[in-house]
Scaffold this active site. Structure first.
Site, PDB file in Angstrom:
ATOM      1  CG  HIS A  74      -2.052   0.860   1.283  1.00 29.45           C
ATOM      2  ND1 HIS A  74      -2.452   1.635   0.231  1.00 29.45           N
ATOM      3  CD2 HIS A  74      -2.908   1.182   2.312  1.00 29.45           C
ATOM      4  CE1 HIS A  74      -3.484   2.388   0.589  1.00 29.45           C
ATOM      5  NE2 HIS A  74      -3.776   2.134   1.852  1.00 29.45           N
ATOM      6  CG  HIS A 131      -4.306   0.669  -7.984  1.00 29.76           C
ATOM      7  ND1 HIS A 131      -5.643   0.606  -7.702  1.00 29.76           N
ATOM      8  CD2 HIS A 131      -3.759   1.518  -7.077  1.00 29.76           C
ATOM      9  CE1 HIS A 131      -5.894   1.404  -6.682  1.00 29.76           C
ATOM     10  NE2 HIS A 131      -4.780   1.958  -6.273  1.00 29.76           N
ATOM     11  CG  ASP A 136       2.909   4.510  -3.672  1.00 29.36           C
ATOM     12  OD1 ASP A 136       2.879   5.606  -3.095  1.00 29.36           O
ATOM     13  OD2 ASP A 136       2.158   3.566  -3.389  1.00 29.36           O
TER      14      ASP A 136
END
Ligand code: ACO
Length: 427
Positions: free
Chosen positions: A267, A306, A362
């Site tokens: 995450h 994702h 990210d």
């Protein structure tokens, strides 16, 4: 055509009509499907909630197939270009963009709750010098529960909003104290004459100068990054926030739980892992070998893939552009070339194309943070600060939702049948 689903249970040949509303059936409607009167009834099995709506929400809309993200209806691209993080936080909590007067009062409220209680500061001093900032962040946010006993009065909206102000205001202070603690530097008290972001940079980096002046380009870049990270509907950490909050736990411990969920490398912890991965790859010519190892299943390409996006993450697109603006001030981070090459090769490769794996939020954020001289250990904390606004907005929505009950999933028991206890000497 009726909005119903007809189900035939082939075990009994019985037929059932289940109501469809907003493209969903109610899982509890399955319970009427039974083999016999004393049968518990049918359940659905969804271990990672990949096809289960756990709530209704009016905060964030996301279409993973089309790569769309909107807060309260506003496209993320427009917010990133034209808004500020504090304005977005207001939008998430209240549902509308603030007027000038509302924004002034909101900013005042937030900026006048930035100070940490001295005992909370002392609590942070107790951490070892090499404590991970996320561990410090999670613990200190949880510890704030002991300072604000009024937070337990969940029935009162004014009290709930006060905790919202405190949490949004104090997370940058906690984050910067975690950073200063790791370097053995004295803590810098908040300067409420600066912007929310400017003050955070002040608490992070101010040394002996009487007044810290943030670089406007870097201040704006961090503002944009905070906007992009502010909410993302029912992800792992938000689900943790709602889950814990559903037991009527106070928002500080709920937020600490959410931050703990964010910490994981699958995450929010991925931004830190991406940087470590890019450093491990070292140079562009080693990228193809690295991709081969990922395809063999030796490791995952961090910052890729994702659960919901099966298209380019719109946040990653904006962050990539922001990176170039930041480099004009800081100089280019050489890791960007490795990242671009990784992206180029991955997006042409069948392994990634077939699985619809694209860069996520990210992938590029860590490169900007590093260029801004944030240490790698603090990257996930930089995610947690703005996400606190999203967690609180979701928490407030949950508290005010009449459908909310304590979160309590079912299980499918796979253990032993009943058996008699065996005394130790007979085992
Ligand atoms: N690198 C290589 N292969 C991957 C990756 C990756 N990053 N992500 C998924 N895959 C592969 C899986 O091995 C699997 O392949 P298989 O079908 O051959 O077994 C397939 O793609 C589907 O993967 P799942 O694990 O089922 O996908 P899930 O939706 O459960 O996981 C997750 C999503 C956790 C984000 C995953 O893509 C991942 O681990 N990414 C790397 C970590 C990361 O960047 N996390 C940040 C996400 S954004 C955020 O949380 C803020």
């Amino acid at each position: 055509m009726p909005d119903t689903l007809t189900v035939i249970d082939n075990r009994t040949t019985k037929q059932y009509e289940l109501e469809i509303s907003s493209g969903s059936i109610r899982a509890s409607d399955l319970r009427q499907i039974k083999l016999s009167e004393d049968d518990f009834g049918l359940m659905s099995y969804d271990p990672a909630f990949s096809n289960t709506a756990s709530c209704t929400s009016a905060i964030t809309y996301l279409d993973g197939e089309k790569g769309i993200l909107r807060y309260r209806g506003y496209p993320i691209e427009q917010l990133a270009e034209r808004s500020t993080f504090l304005e977005v936080a207001y939008l998430l909590l209240y549902g509308e963009l603030p007027t000038k007067v509302q924004l002034t009062s909101w900013t005042h409220n937030i900026m006048h709750h930035t100070m940490l209680h001295e005992n909370a500061k002392k609590f942070m001093e107790g951490f070892h010098y090499d404590a991970h900032p996320m561990g410090m962040f999670v613990s200190t946010i949880g510890a704030l529960s002991t300072f604000y006993r009024d937070a337990k009065n969940l029935q009162d909206r004014e009290t709930r909003m006060l905790q919202a102000f405190r949490l949004i205001a104090k997370t940058p202070t906690v984050a910067s104290y975690a950073y200063r603690n790791s370097l053995g530097l004295p803590y810098v008290y908040p300067d409420n004459t600066l912007s929310y972001i400017g003050n955070f940079l002040n608490m992070m980096y101010r040394m002996a100068e009487p007044k810290y002046q943030p670089d406007p380009i870097l201040e704006r870049a961090l503002d944009v990054l905070f906007i992009l990270h502010a909410d993302h509907e029912q992800n792992c950490s938000t689900n943790a926030m709602r889950n814990i909050g559903s037991s009527n736990a106070d928002p500080y411990v709920s937020c600490a739980g959410a931050a703990a969920a964010l910490y994981g490398p699958l995450h929010g912890g991925a931004n830190e892992s991406v940087l470590r991965m890019l450093n491990e790859i070292e140079s562009i010519n080693k990228v193809p070998d690295y991709v081969k190892r990922v395809k063999k299943g030796e490791m995952r390409l961090m910052g890729f893939g994702h659960r919901v996006y099966k298209n380019y993450d719109p946040r990653a697109k904006i962050i990539k552009e922001t990176a170039h603006q930041v480099f004009e001030t800081t100089g280019k981070n050489p890791l960007i070339d490795i990242a671009l090459e990784l992206e180029r090769i991955a997006l042409e490769d069948d392994y990634f194309v077939d699985r619809k794996l694209y860069p996520n939020v990210d992938f590029y954020s860590g490169i900007i943070y590093e260029a801004m001289e944030f240490p790698t250990d603090i990257f996930t904390v930089l995610f947690a600060i703005p996400r606190t606004a999203g967690w609180i907005a979701q928490w407030l929505e949950m508290i005010e939702d009449e459908d909310t009950r304590i979160a309590r999933p079912r299980q499918i028991y796979t253990g032993a049948e009943e058996r008699d206890f065996v005394p130790l000497e007979e085992r």
